[in-house]
Write an enzyme that holds these catalytic residues in place. Structure first.
Site, PDB file in Angstrom:
ATOM      1  CB  CYS A   1      -3.876   1.057  -3.138  1.00 47.60           C
ATOM      2  SG  CYS A   1      -4.820   1.956  -1.884  1.00 47.60           S
TER       3      CYS A   1
ATOM      4  CG  HIS B   1       0.390   2.036  -1.456  1.00 49.92           C
ATOM      5  ND1 HIS B   1       0.227   2.644  -2.682  1.00 49.92           N
ATOM      6  CD2 HIS B   1      -0.768   2.212  -0.783  1.00 49.92           C
ATOM      7  CE1 HIS B   1      -0.985   3.171  -2.747  1.00 49.92           C
ATOM      8  NE2 HIS B   1      -1.617   2.914  -1.615  1.00 49.92           N
TER       9      HIS B   1
ATOM     10  CD  GLU C   1       3.435   2.169  -4.376  1.00 52.60           C
ATOM     11  OE1 GLU C   1       2.680   3.046  -3.920  1.00 52.60           O
ATOM     12  OE2 GLU C   1       3.166   0.947  -4.343  1.00 52.60           O
TER      13      GLU C   1
END
Length: 323
Positions: free
Chosen positions: A136, A247, A249
């Site tokens: 990001c 993202h 994660e």
């Protein structure tokens, strides 16, 4: 002549094969990844009694890397050059996380990122394989650095949005997709497994016309809520440098109850994709055997010296804070 039982031979051959495979697969079984910190916002600090912190890392990035067999060192901002030079020669890879600060050297994040990026490129040019991933905001900083400090970003409306990827021609020739499991590639191509929280992006047209495509290979795009296509995934043409606007994660490790974070996918296929990307990057970090000079230096540097705060008031589930 003594006859050796077949079962003994098979077991011995199997053990030997496993040992050989493991040696070929990775020679560094203790990789450590540096995660770049950044200044916390006032809203993030608002829930703390002690607000005297100057840096933070969302714990989801730490867990994400740990899930693939790595350990983490927090990379602090506003340090001298010797600090970053030591880390780049001691760690096995770096991750630039998402966030809300400047990607230029006007922020501690931007200044430290620029220094690490240059040092990692220099190290790789000397044949020491040290990977770097930007997520990001980290992805956006990679485009800025790759374009020689030109900001190529435009406004995008891709907040709280999960999407598949539009894979580009030649994607299977990339390091990322040639090493991901086929099932994860299919999920990326067909399911809403990549979650986005960004207000800026780079379009494919600008990616190419700016010359950034000479430095990075465009692997996949996505679309924002207004139908604007933007670059979602890239990798460096020659060096182990990678960037995702989405993202990975968050799928596994972010559980915000905020209405602005309802799109995070937590179903099995999305978790498999997240884990595959974590496995890929940590495996990249296993390709060098750099380490700290002493065990004590390593112990002091590791994230285990800090404890995460449960930041229920924010969009992060847990956060590490630094002074």
């Amino acid at each position: 002549m003594m006859v050796v039982p077949r079962v003994v031979i098979s077991a011995a051959l199997l053990l030997a094969a496993l040992l050989v495979t493991d040696a070929q697969y990775s020679y560094n079984l203790r990789p450590i990844i540096g995660v770049l910190s950044q200044a916390p916002s006032d809203s993030l600090l608002s829930g703390l009694v002690d607000k005297n912190y100057t840096g933070f890392i969302a714990a989801s990035y730490v867990k994400y890397l740990e899930s693939a067999g790595a350990r983490v060192v927090p990379v602090l901002t506003h340090q001298d050059d010797a600090y970053y030079e030591n880390l780049v020669h001691s760690l096995n890879g770096f991750l630039f996380p998402g966030g809300g600060v400047s990607i230029t050297n006007t922020s501690g994040y931007g200044a430290a990122g620029q220094k690490i990026y240059d040092l990692v490129k220099e190290l790789n040019s000397k044949g020491i394989y040290v990977p770097l991933w930007g997520t990001c905001l980290g992805f956006e900083m990679l485009t800025y650095l790759g374009a020689n400090y030109v900001n190529l970003l435009t406004a995008c409306n891709a907040n709280n949005k999960a999407d598949p990827l539009n894979l580009q021609d030649g994607y299977l020739d990339s390091r990322i997709f040639s090493q991901l499991p086929e099932d994860s590639v299919n999920s990326l191509r067909t399911l809403n497994v990549t979650v986005n929280f960004h207000h800026h992006c780079i379009t494919p047209e600008v990616f190419k016309s700016s010359g950034l495509s000479d430095e990075f290979k465009l692997l996949a795009t996505s679309w924002d809520s207004d139908g604007r296509e933007y670059v979602a995934l890239m990798e460096h043409q020659d060096l182990p440098i990678y960037g995702s606007q989405f993202h990975p994660e968050k799928n596994q490790f972010e559980w915000s109850t905020s209405k602005t974070h309802t799109a995070i996918p937590h179903y099995l296929k999305s978790l498999e994709v997240s884990q595959s990307l974590a496995n890929f990057f940590v495996e990249q970090a296993r390709q060098n055997n750099q380490s700290f000079t002493t065990e004590k230096e390593e112990e002091v540097a590791l994230i285990y010296n800090y404890h995460p705060f449960y930041t229920v008031w924010s969009t992060y589930t847990q956060v590490y804070f630094f002074r």
